[in-house]
Design an enzyme around this catalytic site. Structure first.
Site, short mmCIF file in Angstrom:
data_model
loop_
_atom_site.label_atom_id
_atom_site.label_comp_id
_atom_site.label_asym_id
_atom_site.label_seq_id
_atom_site.Cartn_x
_atom_site.Cartn_y
_atom_site.Cartn_z
CB THR A 156 -0.97 -0.03 1.19
OG1 THR A 156 -0.26 -0.27 2.39
CG2 THR A 156 -2.03 -1.10 0.99
CE LYS A 182 0.72 -3.62 3.13
NZ LYS A 182 -0.46 -2.89 3.77
CB THR A 193 -2.34 -4.17 7.29
OG1 THR A 193 -3.51 -3.68 7.90
CG2 THR A 193 -2.50 -5.64 6.98
CD GLU A 280 3.19 4.20 9.17
OE1 GLU A 280 2.31 3.81 8.40
OE2 GLU A 280 2.98 4.63 10.32
CG ASN A 403 1.08 7.50 11.08
OD1 ASN A 403 0.36 6.85 10.33
ND2 ASN A 403 2.26 7.08 11.46
CB SER A 408 -9.17 10.51 6.40
OG SER A 408 -10.15 10.97 7.30
#
EC number: 2.3.1.35
Lengths: 408, 408
Positions: A156, A182, A193, A280, A403, A408
């Protein structure tokens, strides 16, 4: 993919084909991506399967589907959707998984329970069945692709495709194990995930494969952490096609069982490390070894307490030999610890021992070690024989940017 | 002090003097600060004491000293050193605490066990006894100071001094409760120590005061988190001088016991909130309410799992109604939860219910709520009667800057 992690390997490795495994990708269009987002892996009849899934109490319907299918032991295909996690989507999410399994089972002439499904991406939006079905139609007729394409397609916001490989001799037969994985990229509004898939041409009983995978998981995927958060979709599956031609392994006493087991552990650890290396915002890979604990389980909890401590992780980001924060993380773990027996090292240099700073320790090698990309923190509790090793990354502005700095 | 937290109150409150409590400060010079760093509080004979301390398995010698002295129930003085935590300093650290207690006991003509000591600041460096003794000499003869000066002096990298106040009537007598607290500022290389002190002129049995403080702690200081890390030095002490003139309270059946208990809970909660409002890098105060859990304890663990989740905290920093991350944090708590009964709200707006996003919910009030400084996240598990409330702050670039962007 966005800018490659500074901890990424130089390039994707050269991975061998696995007899009985055919990879294909297609574009279902779950997101406004121009790249493929659906991975379809066909497995020859007779493939054994084993798997481990998230401990989350709120798992995705894909995880529930896999949990039901894994004990049956056989697999004919894997479908991975990227761009939509299909988690927290109620009966509509379950219907999407059932539709995918039914369509592939119909195509292959097998049971729906032979079809394994994973999804990763946005949460709370039911996976659109029409897009999944159209994507599968395209995948069925697509030309086979290579490992790097498949590893890229399951990703992703991963910053690099992740694959690894181990070979092992079973009798006279060379057996291959290949894995793709991943994580811990992030896709709004989702969590990091981890989805991992291992393929081998070994002939192995699925119950034994499960036993080996569960044990390997405890020493690999269960020993990594980026930010202490646990996805609702984490899944690792192992598929064994049995094509290598050696005598089937059905117990740990069989020829090749130990060698295969060791190879599987090795591969799992390689894959787990790759996930941390794409943590991240990561700029440092941190190896944490806890020894001298009351038990291995206690050592593991203390090691995770250190690995998940924001103060330890920011200290490493700042290249600061802040062993006080390690003491703090040991102390808060809730496990047996005696302040006055505790020793701590950075790299090879002991900085604290017997409840005190090592007076006048040489700071130069510590500073040099912390400037590197691969950091080791060693803790000896001085209590017993318990030992554990976990891996994590540092906590940087990059993590916050990924993050927090979007809407969103 | 550095730039004041955006979540700080407009000014330090006007706090009443407490009969039997005399505040003084001095400069011991633990750090290269020009401000005072030693707080000396004299308490009249007959003062009762209660306290709660860190759960860390690696506590500072000050914490061990207080743990031994609290059950004896009486106090004559409090000494707080700022700039050196004296933690992880072995026998030399213990000797420093003993020297401070002996010197003050000698000055007041009381037992060393009547002297309470806290230290906060750099870890791993034994508190210099000569500086502490000279600082105490200066404090003994200093002019009394006010609450704001004392609250400032116990601080380290706190961005504002923190104090709060509650009054209560016991019979015809007005009783005052005043508290000062420090945290979660940071001083290299240390962790965010919380030190809180409550002073009241109530006449109350120390065992009953302990019972009330322990209960209040469970609903206040134990319900806040900035970054999930736990200091080796966290301490909250309550001192009751008994000067208010009402009939002593020795059991919960006595007149005024309930009122005092409620006032103490109120004060503890106010102080706890002030610590969160000075959380490192905080820009949002987050109130998390979990209802419908299996038990209160289960609700508390789920609420802390949400409050400690870096992904939830960064989402709030980004003003993003990312309820998927709340689902994730509920799922990873390891507590009973049923995805399909879970409901989540931001502010007053239900965003997910019964395991599904609320279709077409009005995003405008959610967006408006998230733009504010005071955020509320509500979770209903739909399982039972268990309830808990915790408070935290968001996770921002400011946290990383404070904790990574310096070198010790």
């Amino acid at each position: 993919m966005t800018q490659r992690s500074p901890l990424a390997p130089a390039s994707f490795p050269d991975l061998p084909a696995i007899d009985g495994v055919t990879l294909r990708t297609a574009r279902a269009g779950y997101k406004a991506w121009t790249r493929c987002d659906l991975t379809y892996v066909e497995l020859d009849a007779g493939t054994a399967v084993a798997g481990v899934t998230t401990q989350s109490k709120c798992p995705s319907p894909e995880v529930e589907w896999c949990r039901d299918a894994i004990p049956l032991g056989s697999a004919r295909a894997l479908v991975v959707n990227a761009g939509n996690a299909n988690a927290f989507t109620g009966h509509r999410g379950r219907a999407a998984v059932e539709a995918i399994a039914a369509k592939v089972a119909n195509h292959l002439g097998c049971l729906p329970s032979d079809i394994f499904v994973s999804s990763t991406g946005v949460i709370g939006v039911p996976l659109p069945i029409d897009k999944a079905e159209a994507g599968l139609e395209a995948a069925f007729t697509a030309a086979p692709c290579n490992w790097e394409e498949a590893a890229t397609t399951i990703g992703t916001t991963d910053t690099f495709p992740k694959g690894a490989h181990v070979s092992v001799m079973i009798g006279d037969q060379r057996v291959e194990l290949v894995g793709i994985i991943k994580g811990s990229g992030m896709i709004a509004p989702d969590m990091a995930t981890m989805l991992g898939y291992i393929f081998t041409d070994a002939a192995i009983d699925p119950a034994l494969l499960q036993q080996m995978l569960s044990a390997a998981n405890r020493k690999s995927f269960s020993c990594i952490t980026v930010d202490s958060d646990t996805s609702t979709s984490d899944t690792v599956l192992a598929f064994a096609t049995g094509k290598a031609g050696h005598a089937p392994i059905t117990s740990m006493d069989d020829a090749g069982a130990d060698a295969f087991n060791a190879a599987l552990h090795d591969l799992c650890r390689q894959l787990a490390h790759l996930v941390v290396r794409d943590g991240e915002g990561a700029t440092k890979f941190i190896d944490i070894i806890v020894e001298g604990a009351d038990s291995d389980a206690s050592a593991h909890r203390i090691a995770l307490s250190i690995a998940n401590s924001p103060l330890v992780k920011t200290a490493i980001a700042g290249e600061d030999a802040n062993w006080g924060r390690v003491v703090m993380a040991v102390g808060k773990a809730g496990e047996p610890a005696d302040r006055d027996r505790l020793s701590i090292r950075f790299g090879a240099t002991q900085v604290a021992t017997g409840g005190l700073a090592v007076e006048g320790y040489d700071e130069a090698p510590v500073a040099a070690h912390l400037k590197g990309q691969d950091i080791q923190i060693g803790v000896d509790l001085g209590l017993g024989e318990g030992r554990a090793q976990v891996w994590t990354c540092d906590l940087t502005h990059g993590y916050i940017s990924i993050n927090a700095d979007y809407r969103s």
